[in-house]
Design a protein around this motif. Structure first.
Motif, PDB file in Angstrom:
ATOM      1  N   SER A   1       0.835  -1.207   0.000  1.00  0.00           N
ATOM      2  CA  SER A   1       0.000   0.000   0.000  1.00  0.00           C
ATOM      3  C   SER A   1       0.871   1.260   0.000  1.00  0.00           C
ATOM      4  O   SER A   1       0.503   2.278  -0.578  1.00  0.00           O
ATOM      5  N   CYS A   2       2.045   1.190   0.620  1.00  0.00           N
ATOM      6  CA  CYS A   2       2.950   2.345   0.632  1.00  0.00           C
ATOM      7  C   CYS A   2       3.448   2.647  -0.784  1.00  0.00           C
ATOM      8  O   CYS A   2       3.580   3.812  -1.152  1.00  0.00           O
ATOM      9  N   GLU A   3       3.737   1.598  -1.550  1.00  0.00           N
ATOM     10  CA  GLU A   3       4.189   1.815  -2.935  1.00  0.00           C
ATOM     11  C   GLU A   3       3.097   2.525  -3.734  1.00  0.00           C
ATOM     12  O   GLU A   3       3.376   3.429  -4.516  1.00  0.00           O
ATOM     13  N   ASP A   4       1.869   2.072  -3.535  1.00  0.00           N
ATOM     14  CA  ASP A   4       0.739   2.713  -4.238  1.00  0.00           C
ATOM     15  C   ASP A   4       0.608   4.179  -3.822  1.00  0.00           C
ATOM     16  O   ASP A   4       0.411   5.058  -4.655  1.00  0.00           O
ATOM     17  N   ILE A   5       0.735   4.401  -2.528  1.00  0.00           N
ATOM     18  CA  ILE A   5       0.581   5.772  -2.016  1.00  0.00           C
ATOM     19  C   ILE A   5       1.708   6.666  -2.534  1.00  0.00           C
ATOM     20  O   ILE A   5       1.480   7.806  -2.937  1.00  0.00           O
ATOM     21  N   GLU A   6       2.931   6.124  -2.563  1.00  0.00           N
ATOM     22  CA  GLU A   6       4.074   6.915  -3.032  1.00  0.00           C
ATOM     23  C   GLU A   6       3.848   7.430  -4.452  1.00  0.00           C
ATOM     24  O   GLU A   6       4.212   8.553  -4.780  1.00  0.00           O
ATOM     25  N   GLN A   7       3.233   6.572  -5.271  1.00  0.00           N
ATOM     26  CA  GLN A   7       2.923   6.970  -6.651  1.00  0.00           C
ATOM     27  C   GLN A   7       1.972   8.174  -6.698  1.00  0.00           C
ATOM     28  O   GLN A   7       1.951   8.918  -7.669  1.00  0.00           O
ATOM     29  N   MET A   8       1.183   8.305  -5.636  1.00  0.00           N
ATOM     30  CA  MET A   8       0.157   9.360  -5.659  1.00  0.00           C
ATOM     31  C   MET A   8       0.560  10.607  -4.868  1.00  0.00           C
ATOM     32  O   MET A   8      -0.157  11.607  -4.880  1.00  0.00           O
ATOM     33  N   LEU A   9       1.704  10.536  -4.196  1.00  0.00           N
ATOM     34  CA  LEU A   9       2.044  11.624  -3.270  1.00  0.00           C
ATOM     35  C   LEU A   9       2.234  12.990  -3.938  1.00  0.00           C
ATOM     36  O   LEU A   9       1.815  14.010  -3.400  1.00  0.00           O
ATOM     37  N   VAL A  10       2.897  12.993  -5.096  1.00  0.00           N
ATOM     38  CA  VAL A  10       3.125  14.275  -5.783  1.00  0.00           C
ATOM     39  C   VAL A  10       1.788  14.873  -6.228  1.00  0.00           C
ATOM     40  O   VAL A  10       1.529  16.069  -6.013  1.00  0.00           O
ATOM     41  N   ASP A  11       0.947  14.020  -6.796  1.00  0.00           N
ATOM     42  CA  ASP A  11      -0.377  14.501  -7.223  1.00  0.00           C
ATOM     43  C   ASP A  11      -1.195  14.955  -6.019  1.00  0.00           C
ATOM     44  O   ASP A  11      -1.949  15.924  -6.103  1.00  0.00           O
ATOM     45  N   TYR A  12      -1.019  14.254  -4.920  1.00  0.00           N
ATOM     46  CA  TYR A  12      -1.725  14.626  -3.685  1.00  0.00           C
ATOM     47  C   TYR A  12      -1.260  16.012  -3.226  1.00  0.00           C
ATOM     48  O   TYR A  12      -2.076  16.897  -2.937  1.00  0.00           O
ATOM     49  N   ALA A  13       0.055  16.191  -3.188  1.00  0.00           N
ATOM     50  CA  ALA A  13       0.604  17.479  -2.746  1.00  0.00           C
ATOM     51  C   ALA A  13       0.185  18.611  -3.686  1.00  0.00           C
ATOM     52  O   ALA A  13       0.027  19.758  -3.262  1.00  0.00           O
ATOM     53  N   ASP A  14       0.006  18.277  -4.964  1.00  0.00           N
ATOM     54  CA  ASP A  14      -0.376  19.297  -5.955  1.00  0.00           C
ATOM     55  C   ASP A  14      -1.890  19.491  -6.050  1.00  0.00           C
ATOM     56  O   ASP A  14      -2.356  20.269  -6.876  1.00  0.00           O
TER      57      ASP A  14
ATOM     58  N   ASN B   1      -8.563  11.427  -0.041  1.00  0.00           N
ATOM     59  CA  ASN B   1      -8.911  10.947   1.305  1.00  0.00           C
ATOM     60  C   ASN B   1      -8.112   9.694   1.656  1.00  0.00           C
ATOM     61  O   ASN B   1      -7.653   9.538   2.779  1.00  0.00           O
ATOM     62  N   LYS B   2      -7.957   8.816   0.641  1.00  0.00           N
ATOM     63  CA  LYS B   2      -7.225   7.566   0.862  1.00  0.00           C
ATOM     64  C   LYS B   2      -5.765   7.878   1.271  1.00  0.00           C
ATOM     65  O   LYS B   2      -5.223   7.303   2.208  1.00  0.00           O
ATOM     66  N   VAL B   3      -5.154   8.839   0.553  1.00  0.00           N
ATOM     67  CA  VAL B   3      -3.761   9.203   0.854  1.00  0.00           C
ATOM     68  C   VAL B   3      -3.676   9.840   2.245  1.00  0.00           C
ATOM     69  O   VAL B   3      -2.803   9.497   3.047  1.00  0.00           O
ATOM     70  N   ALA B   4      -4.614  10.741   2.542  1.00  0.00           N
ATOM     71  CA  ALA B   4      -4.609  11.420   3.843  1.00  0.00           C
ATOM     72  C   ALA B   4      -4.749  10.419   4.987  1.00  0.00           C
ATOM     73  O   ALA B   4      -4.037  10.513   5.994  1.00  0.00           O
ATOM     74  N   GLU B   5      -5.615   9.439   4.810  1.00  0.00           N
ATOM     75  CA  GLU B   5      -5.799   8.407   5.846  1.00  0.00           C
ATOM     76  C   GLU B   5      -4.525   7.609   6.030  1.00  0.00           C
ATOM     77  O   GLU B   5      -4.115   7.302   7.144  1.00  0.00           O
ATOM     78  N   HIS B   6      -3.883   7.282   4.904  1.00  0.00           N
ATOM     79  CA  HIS B   6      -2.648   6.501   4.980  1.00  0.00           C
ATOM     80  C   HIS B   6      -1.541   7.306   5.689  1.00  0.00           C
ATOM     81  O   HIS B   6      -0.836   6.766   6.550  1.00  0.00           O
ATOM     82  N   LEU B   7      -1.441   8.579   5.320  1.00  0.00           N
ATOM     83  CA  LEU B   7      -0.393   9.420   5.917  1.00  0.00           C
ATOM     84  C   LEU B   7      -0.576   9.568   7.440  1.00  0.00           C
ATOM     85  O   LEU B   7       0.401   9.682   8.175  1.00  0.00           O
ATOM     86  N   ALA B   8      -1.817   9.520   7.857  1.00  0.00           N
ATOM     87  CA  ALA B   8      -2.087   9.669   9.297  1.00  0.00           C
ATOM     88  C   ALA B   8      -1.534   8.490  10.094  1.00  0.00           C
ATOM     89  O   ALA B   8      -1.248   8.630  11.283  1.00  0.00           O
ATOM     90  N   THR B   9      -1.371   7.360   9.426  1.00  0.00           N
ATOM     91  CA  THR B   9      -0.931   6.172  10.171  1.00  0.00           C
ATOM     92  C   THR B   9       0.459   5.674   9.778  1.00  0.00           C
ATOM     93  O   THR B   9       1.009   4.812  10.449  1.00  0.00           O
TER      94      THR B   9
END
Lengths: 185, 88
Positions: free
Chosen positions: B4-17, B26-34
């Protein structure tokens, strides 16, 4: 871009658009890392293209304002990337950047914090210097010139998804540089 | 790194942007919280961009001073370029 989308310009106004958009073109030059002297050469070359394009437009269709701006950005980016390939860009070292930066601040920073910041800046500077053209141009246009992915794609003739993937790669390259040196946020 | 971290890493730049859909964001934010590791990556992305901003701003302080002669009062160098353009 903060301009009316389909505002037609009189043919003589491409030069006016060039003058009005100089601030943006100078940001591109700075973002690619050229110094003032190389930047002046770039702007002179772009002005020649403007004059030629203006003559061409008087015989064919006119560019509207938005298209004129995109055209100017495209020409400037391409010309800057030529210099980026030919010369070393971002020539000013981190120590110098920091010195200039701190001159403008009244509060002094502790020496160890300055040393860490200088090291981090130097790593990012070198990463930017080594960044491939295909990654640097979208990075500068998106994060330093404030264009969105769609606009960046239109200027660089890339799809928005390609722009996004290049931005991801560029951003990860900068992070990798920092983490390879054991620097964590 | 968990899958799941690999999947999230792929989305982090788009999330930040702010480029993700609301549900992905929401999925990324939930993951980052934990997840400490992904949170550090997210912070590193922000920090490296801030540092790039410092370098760009410094570079701009130099290029902002480039003198561009007005169209009607070009200096000799500009006149030469203009003449070349007219020939071309």
């Amino acid at each position: 871009m903060e301009h009316a989308a389909s505002e037609a310009l009189p043919e003589s106004n491409l030069l006016d658009v060039f003058s009005a958009e100089l601030w943006r073109l100078k940001r591109i030059i700075a973002g690619i890392g050229l110094n003032a002297s190389d930047g002046e050469d770039v702007l002179q070359d772009v002005s020649i293209r403007v004059l030629k394009q203006q003559r061409r437009d008087s015989r064919t269709a006119l560019l509207n304002r938005e298209d004129s701006i995109k055209w100017l950005i495209k020409v400037t980016v391409n010309r800057c990337l030529m210099e980026h390939r030919r010369r070393r860009t971002f020539r000013r070292h981190a120590g110098e950047i920091l010195k200039r930066r701190l001159q403008n601040k009244t509060a002094s920073q502790p020496t160890d914090e300055k040393a860490i910041l200088a090291e981090e800046l130097e790593i990012v500077r070198k990463s930017l210097q080594k960044l491939d053209d295909s990654l640097l141009a979208p990075m500068v246009l998106r994060y330093f010139c404030g264009l969105n992915s769609k606009e960046v794609g239109e200027i660089l003739a890339l799809s928005p998804s390609t722009v996004r993937s290049r931005l991801r790669e560029a951003r990860m390259t900068l992070v990798k540089g920092l983490s390879e040196r054991g620097i964590e946020p | 790194m968990k899958k799941s971290c690999e999947d999230i890493e792929q989305m982090l730049v788009d999330y930040a942007d702010g480029q993700l859909s609301q549900s992905d964001s929401n999925k990324v934010a939930e993951h980052l919280a934990t997840c400490e590791q992904c949170r550090r990556m997210h912070n590193a992305l922000q920090k490296s961009l801030e540092l790039a901003g410092v370098i760009w701003a410094d570079s701009l302080s130099e290029t902002e001073n480039i003198h561009i002669p007005a169209a009607k009062s070009r200096n000799i160098r500009w006149s030469r370029y203009t003449a070349i353009a007219k020939i071309g």
